[in-house]
Design a protein around this motif. Structure first.
Motif, PDB file in Angstrom:
ATOM      1  N   LYS A   2       2.185  26.335 -35.731  1.00 60.04           N
ATOM      2  CA  LYS A   2       1.297  27.556 -35.416  1.00 60.04           C
ATOM      3  C   LYS A   2       0.205  27.310 -34.408  1.00 60.04           C
ATOM      4  O   LYS A   2      -0.353  27.834 -33.284  1.00 60.04           O
ATOM      5  CB  LYS A   2       0.936  28.556 -36.396  1.00 60.04           C
ATOM      6  N   GLU A   3      -0.574  26.352 -34.923  1.00 64.65           N
ATOM      7  CA  GLU A   3      -1.783  25.909 -34.328  1.00 64.65           C
ATOM      8  C   GLU A   3      -1.458  25.405 -32.696  1.00 64.65           C
ATOM      9  O   GLU A   3      -2.505  25.527 -31.974  1.00 64.65           O
ATOM     10  CB  GLU A   3      -2.515  24.639 -35.121  1.00 64.65           C
ATOM     11  N   ASN A   4      -0.358  24.628 -32.384  1.00 67.97           N
ATOM     12  CA  ASN A   4       0.088  24.292 -31.249  1.00 67.97           C
ATOM     13  C   ASN A   4       0.840  25.137 -30.383  1.00 67.97           C
ATOM     14  O   ASN A   4       1.282  24.821 -29.416  1.00 67.97           O
ATOM     15  CB  ASN A   4       0.590  22.900 -31.477  1.00 67.97           C
ATOM     16  N   GLU A   5       1.078  26.539 -30.963  1.00 62.93           N
ATOM     17  CA  GLU A   5       1.719  27.434 -30.283  1.00 62.93           C
ATOM     18  C   GLU A   5       3.089  27.273 -30.158  1.00 62.93           C
ATOM     19  O   GLU A   5       3.700  27.882 -29.181  1.00 62.93           O
ATOM     20  CB  GLU A   5       0.925  27.763 -28.806  1.00 62.93           C
ATOM     21  N   TYR A   6       3.735  26.462 -31.032  1.00 61.93           N
ATOM     22  CA  TYR A   6       5.089  26.737 -31.287  1.00 61.93           C
ATOM     23  C   TYR A   6       5.815  27.589 -32.182  1.00 61.93           C
ATOM     24  O   TYR A   6       5.450  27.837 -33.458  1.00 61.93           O
ATOM     25  CB  TYR A   6       5.517  25.295 -31.960  1.00 61.93           C
ATOM     26  N   ILE A   7       6.291  28.666 -31.333  1.00 65.48           N
ATOM     27  CA  ILE A   7       6.491  29.945 -32.225  1.00 65.48           C
ATOM     28  C   ILE A   7       8.342  30.103 -32.556  1.00 65.48           C
ATOM     29  O   ILE A   7       8.782  30.186 -33.548  1.00 65.48           O
ATOM     30  CB  ILE A   7       6.062  31.246 -31.636  1.00 65.48           C
ATOM     31  N   THR A   8       8.907  29.924 -31.315  1.00 64.51           N
ATOM     32  CA  THR A   8      10.366  30.079 -31.335  1.00 64.51           C
ATOM     33  C   THR A   8      10.921  28.747 -31.089  1.00 64.51           C
ATOM     34  O   THR A   8      10.608  27.951 -29.841  1.00 64.51           O
ATOM     35  CB  THR A   8      10.737  31.060 -30.117  1.00 64.51           C
ATOM     36  N   ALA A   9      11.798  28.193 -31.846  1.00 67.45           N
ATOM     37  CA  ALA A   9      12.617  27.213 -31.421  1.00 67.45           C
ATOM     38  C   ALA A   9      13.458  27.002 -30.083  1.00 67.45           C
ATOM     39  O   ALA A   9      14.166  28.170 -30.024  1.00 67.45           O
ATOM     40  CB  ALA A   9      13.440  26.625 -32.624  1.00 67.45           C
ATOM     41  N   THR A  10      13.649  25.836 -29.286  1.00 66.03           N
ATOM     42  CA  THR A  10      14.511  25.954 -28.432  1.00 66.03           C
ATOM     43  C   THR A  10      15.938  25.600 -28.811  1.00 66.03           C
ATOM     44  O   THR A  10      16.128  25.410 -30.107  1.00 66.03           O
ATOM     45  CB  THR A  10      14.227  24.829 -27.538  1.00 66.03           C
ATOM     46  N   MET A  40      15.244  31.440 -32.205  1.00 69.64           N
ATOM     47  CA  MET A  40      14.998  31.372 -33.592  1.00 69.64           C
ATOM     48  C   MET A  40      13.565  30.940 -34.125  1.00 69.64           C
ATOM     49  O   MET A  40      13.163  30.045 -33.345  1.00 69.64           O
ATOM     50  CB  MET A  40      16.016  30.380 -34.396  1.00 69.64           C
ATOM     51  N   SER A  41      13.003  31.784 -34.881  1.00 70.11           N
ATOM     52  CA  SER A  41      11.657  31.264 -35.238  1.00 70.11           C
ATOM     53  C   SER A  41      11.652  29.918 -36.225  1.00 70.11           C
ATOM     54  O   SER A  41      12.580  29.543 -36.797  1.00 70.11           O
ATOM     55  CB  SER A  41      11.106  32.485 -36.004  1.00 70.11           C
ATOM     56  N   PHE A  42      10.710  29.020 -35.846  1.00 70.04           N
ATOM     57  CA  PHE A  42      10.620  27.953 -36.585  1.00 70.04           C
ATOM     58  C   PHE A  42      10.410  28.005 -38.039  1.00 70.04           C
ATOM     59  O   PHE A  42      10.661  27.324 -38.881  1.00 70.04           O
ATOM     60  CB  PHE A  42       9.266  27.080 -36.214  1.00 70.04           C
ATOM     61  N   SER A  43       9.756  29.262 -38.433  1.00 71.23           N
ATOM     62  CA  SER A  43       9.645  29.435 -39.730  1.00 71.23           C
ATOM     63  C   SER A  43      11.132  29.593 -40.633  1.00 71.23           C
ATOM     64  O   SER A  43      11.148  29.475 -41.815  1.00 71.23           O
ATOM     65  CB  SER A  43       8.887  30.974 -40.106  1.00 71.23           C
ATOM     66  N   LYS A  44      12.071  29.676 -39.776  1.00 69.54           N
ATOM     67  CA  LYS A  44      13.718  29.650 -40.543  1.00 69.54           C
ATOM     68  C   LYS A  44      14.124  28.603 -40.646  1.00 69.54           C
ATOM     69  O   LYS A  44      15.428  28.583 -41.011  1.00 69.54           O
ATOM     70  CB  LYS A  44      14.286  30.855 -39.775  1.00 69.54           C
ATOM     71  N   LEU A  45      13.483  27.623 -40.067  1.00 64.86           N
ATOM     72  CA  LEU A  45      14.009  26.100 -39.992  1.00 64.86           C
ATOM     73  C   LEU A  45      13.916  25.150 -41.276  1.00 64.86           C
ATOM     74  O   LEU A  45      14.183  23.996 -41.130  1.00 64.86           O
ATOM     75  CB  LEU A  45      13.825  25.537 -38.552  1.00 64.86           C
ATOM     76  N   ASN A  46      13.317  25.908 -42.482  1.00 68.75           N
ATOM     77  CA  ASN A  46      13.196  25.103 -43.655  1.00 68.75           C
ATOM     78  C   ASN A  46      12.120  23.972 -43.620  1.00 68.75           C
ATOM     79  O   ASN A  46      12.339  23.100 -44.315  1.00 68.75           O
ATOM     80  CB  ASN A  46      14.576  24.743 -44.316  1.00 68.75           C
ATOM     81  N   LEU A  47      11.256  24.064 -42.459  1.00 70.17           N
ATOM     82  CA  LEU A  47      10.060  23.255 -42.581  1.00 70.17           C
ATOM     83  C   LEU A  47       9.027  23.293 -43.199  1.00 70.17           C
ATOM     84  O   LEU A  47       8.971  24.469 -43.738  1.00 70.17           O
ATOM     85  CB  LEU A  47       9.667  23.144 -40.961  1.00 70.17           C
ATOM     86  N   SER A  48       8.351  22.478 -43.994  1.00 71.82           N
ATOM     87  CA  SER A  48       7.315  22.603 -44.864  1.00 71.82           C
ATOM     88  C   SER A  48       6.095  23.720 -44.305  1.00 71.82           C
ATOM     89  O   SER A  48       5.917  23.608 -43.174  1.00 71.82           O
ATOM     90  CB  SER A  48       6.795  21.027 -45.316  1.00 71.82           C
ATOM     91  N   ASP A  49       5.502  23.974 -45.420  1.00 71.55           N
ATOM     92  CA  ASP A  49       4.333  25.061 -44.851  1.00 71.55           C
ATOM     93  C   ASP A  49       3.281  23.989 -43.945  1.00 71.55           C
ATOM     94  O   ASP A  49       2.794  24.898 -42.908  1.00 71.55           O
ATOM     95  CB  ASP A  49       3.846  25.446 -46.111  1.00 71.55           C
TER      96      ASP A  49
END
Length: 409
Positions: free
Chosen positions: A17-25, A1-10
Motif C-alpha cells: 500500500k505504501e508503494n501504491e501496489y493495489i491491484t495484482a497484474t 485482483m487485489s493484493f489483499s486477496k493473495l494471502n500475503l502477510s499484513d
C-alpha cells in the motif's frame, strides 16, 4: 485482483500500500499462489508485466514464517542477466520487507564492484543473494560461496542469460545446489536452449504464459520513420525540440556510438550522456540516478538498458539502431509507457533496415505505417546484396569465446 486477496502477510500488505501496489497484474495473480504451494514454475511474460514482485513477495512471505536460528544462511538465489536488474531485484526485496518483524540480509553479487566486499558480506551471513551469472560463476569456481541451504532458485530474464554463456556453465551451478529446492524461471521467450536449461533445473514445472500481457505496448504510440542513416542525428535533435520530448532513451548498436552521439548532442546544448557496459558500476549507478532525477534529458544506451531499467517517466524511446534480436524490440519500447502512462516509441529505418523491421513486425504481431519527415526524407536506392561464400561450419567463434576475449581486454 487485489493484493489483499493473495494471502500475503499484513506486514507485506502495508509495504504494498505504501508503494501504491493495489491491484495484482496477471503474472502476479497466477505465480504468487503457486509459490505458496511450493510448485516449480516456468513463466513466460514480457517486460513490464510485474514479474519481479510475483516472486519477491511470496518468497519474503514464506521466509518470514520460518524460525531460522544462528548465523544467516543463503535461502534464496536470484540470477539475472544484467547488473541493473540485479540491483532492482535487491531493492525490491528491501522495499517490500520494510515492515517485516525480521528483515532479510540481501547481498548483490555483480560485476563492476569489489568482489572482496561482496564475499565479505556473504561470509558475515546473508539470507538472499541476487547475482549476475558471470560474477556468481567466478565465485563458484573459487568455492567461496555455500549454496547448500538454498530453498529458492530464481532465474529472471532467463533467455537473456544465453547471451552470457550461461548454458555452458550450468553444470557448475547445479553441482553447488541442493536437490530439494523450489525453482522459478521467468523468460520473455522459450527457445530450445532455454527449454534445455529448464529441463535441468526444474522438476514438473507449472507452465504459465501471459500472452495477453500487452498493457505496456497498448499505452505506447509506436512510430516508424524512414530516414537515411547519415541524417538520423539531425532528425533526432529536430524531433526532440519540435515534439517537446522531456526524457528520451535512445538505443544504439555499440558503446562507441553511444559515447560519440552523447558528445555531439552536448555540443548542441542537450543534457546528454551515454550508458553502456564499459562504464564502471559507480558511473552506471550515477548516470541512471541523474536520468531518473531529470538531470539528463537524452540517454544514449546499448541493450543493457533494455531490461531491468525501471524509470516511470521516460516520454520516448528511440531505436536509433534496430535491435538484432526481434524479441528485444518489445523489451526496448517497454521502457516507456510504464505505470499506465502513455509513451512514444520511434524506430529509424533506412533502406537496409526495411527487411529486418518487417520481421520485427511479423513476430511482434504489429503493422506500423511508415513516416517521412519533411527535410529528412529517405533518398537513394537500397544497396543490392551480393551473395558471398557460405560460412564454414565450426570456424566461427562461439559466444562464450567472444565474451572471454572481451572480458580479458
Amino acid at each position: 485482483m487485489s493484493f489483499s486477496k493473495l494471502n500475503l502477510s499484513d506486514k507485506l500488505n502495508i509495504s504494498l500500500k505504501e508503494n501504491e501496489y493495489i491491484t495484482a497484474t496477471a503474472i502476479q495473480e497466477k505465480v504468487i499462489p503457486l509459490v505458496f504451494e511450493h510448485k516449480d514454475i516456468m513463466a513466460k511474460a514480457q517486460t513490464g508485466s510485474g514479474k519481479t514482485a510475483s516472486f519477491v513477495l511470496p518468497i519474503l512471505n514464506l521466509w518470514a514464517k520460518e524460525k531460522y536460528v544462528g548465523k544467516a544462511k543463503i535461502r534464496c538465489l536470484v540470477l539475472t542477466p544484467t547488473r541493473e536488474l540485479a540491483l532492482q531485484v535487491s531493492q525490491a526485496f528491501n522495499t517490500f520487507s520494510k515492515y517485516l518483524h525480521k528483515k532479510p540480509k540481501v547481498v548483490s553479487v555483480i560485476g563492476g564492484e569489489s568482489i572482496g566486499e561482496q564475499l565479505l558480506d556473504i561470509q558475515k551471513g546473508c539470507d538472499f543473494v541476487v547475482a549476475t551469472t558471470g560474477r556468481l560463476l567466478d565465485i563458484l569456481k573459487k568455492k567461496q560461496i555455500n549454496l547448500s541451504t538454498l530453498d529458492f532458485l530464481v532465474l529472471d530474464e532467463a533467455d537473456k542469460m544465453l547471451d552470457f554463456g550461461f548454458e555452458e556453465e550450468l553444470e557448475l551451478l547445479l553441482e553447488s545446489l541442493p536437490t530439494k529446492r523450489q525453482n522459478l524461471m521467468f523468460s520473455a521467450t522459450y527457445p530450445p536452449k532455454i527449454l534445455n536449461i529448464a529441463s535441468k533445473i526444474t522438476q514438473n514445472p507449472i507452465e504459465i504464459s501471459i500472452e495477453s500481457e500487452q498493457t505496456t505496448v497498448e499505452t505506447i504510440n509506436q512510430r516508424v520513420i524512414e530516414v537515411n542513416k547519415e541524417n538520423r542525428s539531425a532528425l533526432l535533435r529536430t524531433l526532440i525540440k519540435d515534439e517537446k520530448w522531456e526524457q528520451v532513451l535512445v538505443f544504439m548498436a555499440s558503446k562507441r556510438s553511444c559515447d560519440n552521439l552523447a558528445f555531439k548532442f552536448r555540443k548542441y546544448g542537450f543534457e546528454a550522456e551515454s550508458f553502456h557496459g564499459n562504464l564502471i558500476q559507480e558511473e552506471r549507478n550515477e548516470t541512471l540516478e541523474d536520468f531518473k532525477n531529470k538531470k539528463i534529458k537524452v540517454l544514449f544506451a546499448t541493450d543493457i538498458a533494455a531490461r531491468g531499467l525501471h524509470i516511470d517517466n521516460i516520454s520516448c524511446v528511440v531505436n536509433f539502431d534496430l535491435p538484432r534480436a526481434v524479441a528485444d524490440y518489445i523489451h526496448r519500447i517497454g521502457r516507456t509507457g510504464r505505470a499506465g502512462k502513455n509513451g512514444i516509441a520511434v524506430s529509424f529505418i533506412s533502406h537496409e533496415d526495411k527487411e529486418h523491421f518487417s520481421l520485427i513486425e511479423k513476430r511482434s504481431d504489429i503493422k506500423l505505417t511508415r513516416e517521412q519527415i519533411v527535410g529528412f526524407e529517405l533518398t537513394g536506392e537500397p544497396i543490392k546484396k551480393i551473395k558471398g561464400q557460405a560460412p564454414i561450419k565450426g570456424k566461427r567463434k562461439s559466444k562464450k569465446d567472444k565474451l572471454r576475449e572481451q572480458n580479458s581486454k
